[in-house]
Design an enzyme around this catalytic site. Sequence first.
Site, mmCIF file in Angstrom:
data_model
loop_
_atom_site.group_PDB
_atom_site.id
_atom_site.type_symbol
_atom_site.label_atom_id
_atom_site.label_comp_id
_atom_site.label_asym_id
_atom_site.label_seq_id
_atom_site.Cartn_x
_atom_site.Cartn_y
_atom_site.Cartn_z
ATOM 1 N N LEU A 97 77.899 23.402 31.625
ATOM 2 C CA LEU A 97 76.662 24.091 31.984
ATOM 3 C C LEU A 97 76.154 24.817 30.747
ATOM 4 O O LEU A 97 76.938 25.380 29.975
ATOM 5 C CB LEU A 97 76.913 25.113 33.098
ATOM 6 N N ASP A 98 74.843 24.830 30.545
ATOM 7 C CA ASP A 98 74.264 25.588 29.448
ATOM 8 C C ASP A 98 74.650 27.062 29.578
ATOM 9 O O ASP A 98 74.852 27.553 30.696
ATOM 10 C CB ASP A 98 72.740 25.465 29.450
#
Length: 301
Positions: free
Chosen positions: A46-47
């Site tokens: 995930l960013d």
Amino acid sequence: MARRKKGRDISGWVVVDKPAGMSSTMVVGKVRWAFDANKAGHAGTLDPEATGILAIALGEATKTVPFVTDATKAYSFTIKLGAATNTDDAEGEVIATSDTRPEDAEIRAALPAFSGDILQVPPQFSAVKIDGQRAYALARAGESVEIAARPLFVQRLELMDRPDADHATLEMECGKGGYVRAIARDLGETLGCLGHVLKLRRIWSGPFTLEDAVSLDQVNQMARTPELDEILLPLEVGLADLPECRTTAEGAARLSNGNPGMVISSEAEFGDLAWASFQGQPVAVGIYRSGELSPTRVFRL
């Protein structure tokens, strides 16, 4: 003399509701420390500013990571309309603006073009490798590189809310390798208004949902205590998308040594990738053929 591995031989899955402002690797490190685990990994980055499901495998469960990484995932995200950024999210610099704002009906009419089997160009700031270097490293160095389009299956893309003219909230279910930021960028271009991701949340990932998740604060509070082990999900949860075979004691012994083992019942068909269990415990993953499983991964539990 071989170096002794540090940490406990503990195996299973921990589902963290990742907070914003931390990389996935940083969260994995904190979970590994909290459990004093000798091995850890995650099933899908995930960013840093994204939140939601980050499935973390410990010990032998790391061998099941590819099956969760390949599974369908779902995201809720808000697009800021009227501006494009160099990162395709709110962390980047605005590189273009537009006064155009689409109606809800226009947004819905554009979504089918981004559903089903599509080709998607990953963002310039992404982990895609270009001649051995990460695209984000080249982008940070000021280089603009050409990234080839990649196939992506989008199972569902739906407009969920329109808080105001400048924002639209959507949900997407997609296969491995999808970039929500690219969807926001391309949808904004198609609508003629430009756009980037303002907020992003992964709401489920393969077999894992937010109901399974714990906060990182909870993990930290229970770190290095027996109570923490109670949140661990069994290794086989990561095999939920594969058919299960049951094997005998003799078959389990052969599989554990890396040899084909007989299975006494199976949900699998000839040639399927499946997993074998003995008395409820996972033994191996492999190819099912005519009453036998030929192992490709063996679990040491």
